[in-house]
Design an enzyme around this catalytic site. Structure first.
Site, mmCIF file in Angstrom:
data_model
loop_
_atom_site.group_PDB
_atom_site.id
_atom_site.type_symbol
_atom_site.label_atom_id
_atom_site.label_comp_id
_atom_site.label_asym_id
_atom_site.label_seq_id
_atom_site.Cartn_x
_atom_site.Cartn_y
_atom_site.Cartn_z
ATOM 1 N N ASP A 1 -8.435 3.991 -18.189
ATOM 2 C CA ASP A 1 -8.184 4.156 -16.757
ATOM 3 C C ASP A 1 -9.516 4.026 -16.026
ATOM 4 O OD1 ASP A 1 -5.617 5.559 -15.084
ATOM 5 O OD2 ASP A 1 -7.555 5.617 -14.078
ATOM 6 N N CYS B 1 9.470 2.886 -6.646
ATOM 7 C CA CYS B 1 10.389 1.955 -7.323
ATOM 8 C C CYS B 1 11.463 1.430 -6.383
ATOM 9 C CB CYS B 1 11.040 2.644 -8.529
ATOM 10 S SG CYS B 1 9.891 2.967 -9.877
#
Length: 429
Positions: free
Chosen positions: A38, A263
């Site tokens: 990350d 989403c």
């Protein structure tokens, strides 16, 4: 590749350790050697101490995991199988924002070697993996796609806050750039997916399957929202109508509400963007998006009208909004449509206070320009229960009466207090 990973002779890397990437990385790390990458060094440090920065996973989930968390390209270079799980948001014009995805592709391209595999999990429009990401991999690595490295696409199906439909229990769609790649990728995922793997015929098919999953839900919720607007004009309770209609065996059970998050409120725009590029205007999909995107303002305007009808001076009213995350029982505030309700109320000079047992006041302030009050106050003209967090389910009418003044109004977006309120003016969608 599969056998080398299984024998721990090759390492698997997950790029992007958010709501999607971290559960995937930890699941694989129970079976094989994993590198968790990350770019946020603070998040990496938290994960090294068995802390999920997203607040979704318990520290026990990290136990027994053969994983190295890092932000170093030198460490990432040790991997041979890369899974990219970074966000794919939209910009202020509702256009796909591929910057995180292309940046991750650049990162992987810098460490890519002959024989490596790259699998993308981020939601995209059909064609994005091969048309947008692969050229970046080739440019950065100097390698030839198909000859030197292979790619695949396996759409994520992580549902934040859902402890039932977890990674291992959901069928995984996989695809590869050729039959061999598809089979190798499928075998790797079968290590951690108990529910089984569905092998899509092509990468584009897998990309399309993902983007229509949430488009379908978006359209069904849009229909419910439009019905709730119509039934409100008829003075009919939408939830009562849905209960009655739901007695038929083939009636689809959806309910009205705010459609936010990363989403359902985003993915349809990826499909309509691609359709537009091909010369087709996706009228039905965009109509549903418009309906859902306008629900926050509709709710706020309805409440303002209700307060005016009760003789209240709107600019002197005080409203409590309960819940600021995009859905119940999560910390995630990305694309929260509760924000639309708050902003619309404040456009009428309503004094709005917000509480939420899960959200970060600092993150809300940074992202949307407002924070949380530590606890609910008194003398509210109206309360909007925007998100049905678990702690709110235990409340009753006496609680709401205790924090409201004369002529109070309770707006319950998800209908969790329906048939439980008798002395307060009550409204649900």
């Amino acid at each position: 590749m599969y056998q080398e990973i299984l024998n721990k002779e090759a390492k698997l890397a997950v790029i992007g350790l958010g709501y999607v990437g971290l559960p995937i990385a930890l699941a694989f790390a129970k079976k094989v050697k994993v590198i968790g990458f990350d770019i946020n060094s603070k998040r990496v440090e938290l994960m090294r101490n068995n802390i999920d920065p997203s607040g979704e996973l318990e520290s026990s989930e990290f136990e027994g995991a053969d994983i190295e968390f890092t932000d170093s390209l030198d460490v990432l270079r040790e991997a041979c199988f890369f899974i990219v799980a970074v966000p794919t948001p939209i910009d202020e014009h509702a256009q796909p924002d591929l910057k995180p995805l292309l940046s991750a592709s650049t990162t992987v391209g810098k460490v890519l070697k002959k024989g490596d595999y790259v699998v993308f999990e981020s939601t995209v429009y059909p064609g994005c993996t091969e048309e947008d990401c692969v050229p970046v991999l080739e440019r950065e690595s100097g390698l030839k796609f198909g000859e030197d490295f292979k790619v695949g696409y396996s759409p994520e199906r992580i549902n934040p806050g859902d402890k039932e439909h977890t990674l291992a229990k959901i069928v995984k769609v996989v695809s590869g750039s050729d039959p061999e790649a598809a089979e190798e990728i499928a075998q790797v995922y079968e290590l951690v997916i108990d529910a089984g793997v569905h092998r899509a015929s092509t990468i584009k098919v897998a990309e399309a399957a993902k983007v229509i999953e949430n488009t379908q839900r978006d359209l069904n919720i849009a229909l419910m929202n439009e019905l709730s607007i119509i039934f409100d004009k008829m003075n009919i309770n939408t939830y009562e109508v849905l209960e009655a209609a739901g007695t038929k065996w083939n009636f689809l059970r959806f309910s009205p509400g705010l459609v936010g998050g990363h989403c359902i409120g985003v993915d349809p725009y990826y499909l309509t963007y691609k359709a537009k590029a091909l010369g087709y205007d996706a009228k039905v999909i965009l109509s549903g998006r418009s309906t859902n995107d306008n629900m926050g303002a509709h709710i706020a305007n309805k409440l303002v009208k209700m307060m005016i009808m009760r003789g209240k001076n709107v600019s002197q009213t005080k409203v409590l909004v309960m819940g600021a995350t995009f859905k119940e029982n999560v910390e995630d505030i990305r694309n929260s449509k509760v924000v639309d309700v708050i902003r619309e109320l404040r456009s009428f000079n309503v004094n709005v206070e917000v509480v939420d047992p899960y959200a970060s006041s600092e993150e809300l302030q940074h992202e949307y320009g407002f924070g949380l009050v530590e606890e609910a106050g008194k003398d509210y003209d109206a309360v909007v229960v925007a998100v049905p967090h678990k702690p709110y389910l235990e409340l009753d009418e006496n609680y709401f009466k205790s924090i409201m003044n004369g002529s109070p109004i309770l707006v319950d977006l998800k209908g969790i207090f329906r048939n439980k309120i008798s002395e307060i003016e009550y409204k649900s969608l």
